[in-house]
Write a protein that holds these residues in place. Structure first.
Motif, mmCIF file in Angstrom:
data_model
loop_
_atom_site.group_PDB
_atom_site.id
_atom_site.type_symbol
_atom_site.label_atom_id
_atom_site.label_comp_id
_atom_site.label_asym_id
_atom_site.label_seq_id
_atom_site.Cartn_x
_atom_site.Cartn_y
_atom_site.Cartn_z
ATOM 1 N N ALA A 294 0.836 -1.212 0.000
ATOM 2 C CA ALA A 294 0.000 0.000 0.000
ATOM 3 C C ALA A 294 0.869 1.260 0.000
ATOM 4 O O ALA A 294 0.566 2.248 -0.676
ATOM 5 N N ASP A 297 2.638 1.431 -3.484
ATOM 6 C CA ASP A 297 1.740 1.905 -4.536
ATOM 7 C C ASP A 297 1.713 3.429 -4.560
ATOM 8 O O ASP A 297 1.717 4.056 -5.624
ATOM 9 N N GLU A 322 -1.930 -1.388 5.645
ATOM 10 C CA GLU A 322 -2.969 -0.357 5.610
ATOM 11 C C GLU A 322 -2.634 0.729 4.596
ATOM 12 O O GLU A 322 -1.467 1.045 4.379
ATOM 13 N N ARG A 323 -3.682 1.291 4.009
ATOM 14 C CA ARG A 323 -3.468 2.422 3.126
ATOM 15 C C ARG A 323 -2.956 3.613 3.938
ATOM 16 O O ARG A 323 -3.365 3.805 5.085
ATOM 17 N N SER A 633 -8.174 6.400 -4.256
ATOM 18 C CA SER A 633 -8.247 4.982 -3.896
ATOM 19 C C SER A 633 -7.019 4.503 -3.131
ATOM 20 O O SER A 633 -7.038 3.435 -2.507
ATOM 21 N N LEU A 634 -5.930 5.289 -3.163
ATOM 22 C CA LEU A 634 -4.705 4.869 -2.482
ATOM 23 C C LEU A 634 -4.605 5.403 -1.058
ATOM 24 O O LEU A 634 -3.649 5.102 -0.346
ATOM 25 N N ASN A 636 -6.575 6.575 2.826
ATOM 26 C CA ASN A 636 -7.688 6.621 3.772
ATOM 27 C C ASN A 636 -7.718 8.028 4.341
ATOM 28 O O ASN A 636 -6.668 8.637 4.539
#
Length: 707
Positions: A294, A297, A322-323, A633-634, A636
């Motif tokens: 995550a 990315d 976790e993001r 989307s990457l 939170n």
């Protein structure tokens, strides 16, 4: 018995690097891809294959790192590797210049000037030339040293540097040119070299003397360079000539982590390497052993927007993660409270404070957080601040030692003389002229000074040098430092009477460090080339009890379980100055990439919506462009109970509209319940002025609600 079992721990790309020993090799090593381990294994592999350790040269950006890597290679191989030469470019150059400097007219005991020394010398010369009396502002000493360094490191003329970066000083072109010429001549006459001179002079010898190139090529058959993306033009040229004979040059680096342009590092060096050495093989290391996917990315997206790069995609075989979390605070106070709260939560879950770091673009960005941490009783250590050698009392002490090693270091003489009671600038100048004009030995000359100048402290200084010169080779390095300390101590107490007890520990640490050195010259060289940070000597708390606060530049090469990156707003990150030039803005992007890839498990991105500016009060802050580029989307989005505040008091907001990150607000329940959509800083400012509002807490909606 040595074997190659250590190769089994490497992935296929790493093994390929280790076994490619002949010819030029460029290794593009992504963040956390195990480049250090690969370098260590390659050294061990070379020795296993029968290469004499003395024929191997490892260049890194700290001597400490080089030593640790050589030690680990020895541990892997179970065979002595200590004769591998390891160090920095500057330490290599000074070492070579002790042997070959005579070709340029230097003695082997030349003195190395640190940045502060260079500034002091420029200042002395500026005054002697009468440039300090200018009615219009003449450049300050630090600016002049920067100009000089940029001319050398960027291969540009004085006119080009002034035109592009200091146009306000173009009227002083001829004065600056004369001053820099005087600076160059003075250093040569009195056996002084600054940091840039070490590189320039060694490169000059390599270029002019083919025999030296052959000797060096025979001495070092295999050259390895770490962090090649942070080298400058001069260092790239040095490697070209040192590897000319055998071509066995391996460089490792990551173009995405080139963040030292302000020091003269040439981002394009890593792209130019295949041109310096034809038939260069290129191997990429992309498997990451540090971060969750995550986090990777996010890092991949950040660097994908870079204009010039070696395309690579970091990946990990680790599952889960976790993001990264984005938190938009109403102001810096709320940012600090958020960070402190999360740190305490992590500690409750068993994460040591030393495994948590807060990173920032510039040192002042953490000031508010430091106050909050002190209030909460959370211990921390901060990096990226003052270096030990920049402290006045250390520079005083070191000046005494420099005179001992190089009696012609009149800059050091000037500093020492001005410390003595009863001696001012004019008397100091008389003493220095006496020393310069004397053809007798230093010992005879300083004894004669007693009869010309009457000062008890000068008498003690003369007695010190008379004793030390007589016993110079009988005393150990630490014993010599203790003798100097005895003479300096009364002066030290007089000058730094307010806090001399605290400063005294610095000197004691320095004397303790000197015990491992065989000569004062070697000790001074290391001290100037590898300046210690104050925290390395002064931090008393146990390592696992301290949270780490650090500028991103100081955090490079390190990693933590959890990382907070704060002040992610336009003007701070990226910095205001970098926004004027595309090349500097690109370096800011790489700096953000470096910050993100320091995190192993958790990453928090923190940005205040308002900041306080002196003279302006609270102003709206725009979210950093680097965050705006990240797909929702990457991330939170961290949410807390939302409140909105005006001059009349506080009201709870029960519903939150959706909008894009980067827009300011669609702000409900303001004033008499009206809803106003605000999409730019200009509009919200006008709106505030009309309503007479001075402060507003702004909140974003959770990301999952955004379209």
């Amino acid at each position: 018995m040595a074997d190659l079992s250590f190769l089994e721990e490497l992935n296929p790309s790493q093994q390929k690097v280790v076994k490619t020993v002949e010819g030029p090799l460029l290794v593009i090593a992504g963040a956390g891809s195990g480049k250090t381990k690969t370098l260590i294994c390659r050294m061990a592999y070379l020795v296993y294959q029968g290469v004499n350790p003395e024929k191997i040269l490892l260049l890194t950006f700290t001597r400490k790192a080089a030593k640790e890597m050589i030690d680990r290679a020895e541990e892997l191989l179970k065979k002595n590797c200590q004769k591998i030469s390891g160090g920095t470019f500057h330490s290599l150059c000074q070492y070579m210049l002790r042997f070959y400097g005579y070709l340029l007219g230097y003695n082997s005991n030349f003195t190395i000037l640190d940045r502060s020394d260079a500034e002091d010398l420029i200042n002395l010369l500026k005054s002697s030339l009468g440039f300090s009396d200018k009615k219009k502002r003449f450049p300050k000493k630090d600016t002049l040293v920067s100009i000089y360094s940029k001319i050398i490191n960027q291969k540009k003329s004085l006119e080009e540097i002034l035109s592009s970066e200091y146009p306000q000083f173009l009227d002083y072109y001829y004065e600056i040119e004369k001053l820099l010429t005087e600076y160059t001549n003075y250093k040569k006459e009195y056996q002084l070299m600054d940091y840039d001179d070490l590189l320039v002079n060694w490169l000059s010898i390599l270029r002019q003397y083919p025999q030296v190139r052959r000797e060096v090529g025979e001495r070092y058959n295999f050259i390895m360079v770490d962090e090649y993306q942070d080298t400058n033009y001069l260092q790239g040229e040095i490697i070209k000539y040192m590897g000319e004979i055998h071509q066995n040059v391996m460089v490792v680096g990551d173009d995405s982590q080139s963040i030292y342009g302000f020091r003269g590092a040439n981002f394009r060096n890593i792209f130019e390497f295949p041109k310096l050495f034809s038939n260069t093989k290129i191997i990429k290391l992309e498997q990451n052993y540090r971060s969750t996917q995550a986090i990777l990315d996010l890092a991949n997206v950040i660097i994908s927007n870079s204009k010039v790069k070696y395309t690579k995609n970091l990946y990990t075989v680790k599952k889960g993660g976790e993001r990264p979390i984005l938190f938009r605070a109403k102001d810096e106070a709320e940012s600090s409270k958020f960070v402190a709260d999360r740190i305490l939560e992590l500690r409750e879950k068993g994460i040591k404070l030393s495994q948590i770091a807060v990173l920032f673009r510039s040192a002042f960005h953490s000031f508010d957080l430091e106050m909050e941490l002190n209030k909460r009783g959370i211990p921390f250590v901060k990096y990226g601040g003052l270096k030990l050698l920049e402290s006045a009392h250390i520079k005083d002490f070191v000046a005494f030692l420099k005179i001992l090693v190089n009696p012609k270091d009149y800059l050091a003489w000037n500093r020492v003389l001005l410390l003595l009671e009863g001696i001012g600038p004019k008397t100091a100048e008389r003493v220095i002229n006496c020393l310069k004009n004397s053809e007798a030995s230093l010992k005879t000359t300083i004894e004669k000074l007693k009869y010309h100048i009457h000062s008890k402290e000068l008498d003690r200084l003369i007695n010190l040098y008379t004793e030390l010169l007589f016993n110079f080779h009988k005393l150990s390095t630490s014993e010599t430092l203790l003798k100097v300390w005895e003479t300096y101590y009364p002066i030290f107490q007089r000058i730094y009477y307010e806090d001399y007890n605290k400063r005294e520990k610095d000197i004691e640490s320095l004397i303790s460090l000197s015990e491992k050195y065989s000569s004062v010259e070697e000790f001074l060289t290391d001290l100037v080339l590898e300046p210690l940070e104050v925290e390395e000597t002064l931090s008393t708390a146990k390592e696992d009890e301290c949270l780490v606060l650090s500028t991103i530049h100081s955090a490079k090469g390190l990693e933590w379980h959890t990382v907070f990156i704060i002040s992610l707003i336009e003007g701070r990150f990226p910095s205001y100055y970098s926004m004027q030039k595309e090349e500097e803005l690109e370096e800011e992007r790489r700096l953000f990439y470096v910050a993100v890839t320091r995190a192993r498990e958790k990453l928090f991105l923190v940005a205040p919506m308002t900041i306080y500016l002196p003279g302006e009060g609270k102003v709206l802050a725009k979210l950093s462009r680097f965050i705006q580029e990240i797909p929702l989307s990457l991330l939170n989005y961290y949410k807390e109970p939302l409140k909105t505040q005006d001059l009349a008091g506080t009201k709870t907001v029960n519903e939150v509209p959706s909008f894009k990150i980067g827009d300011l607000v669609k702000h409900p329940y303001f004033g008499e319940g009206e809803i106003m959509e605000i999409i730019s800083p200009e509009k919200i400012k006008v709106y505030f002025e009309k309503k007479g509002i001075t402060l507003l807490n702004l909140k974003y909606a959770p990301l999952e609600k955004l379209v």
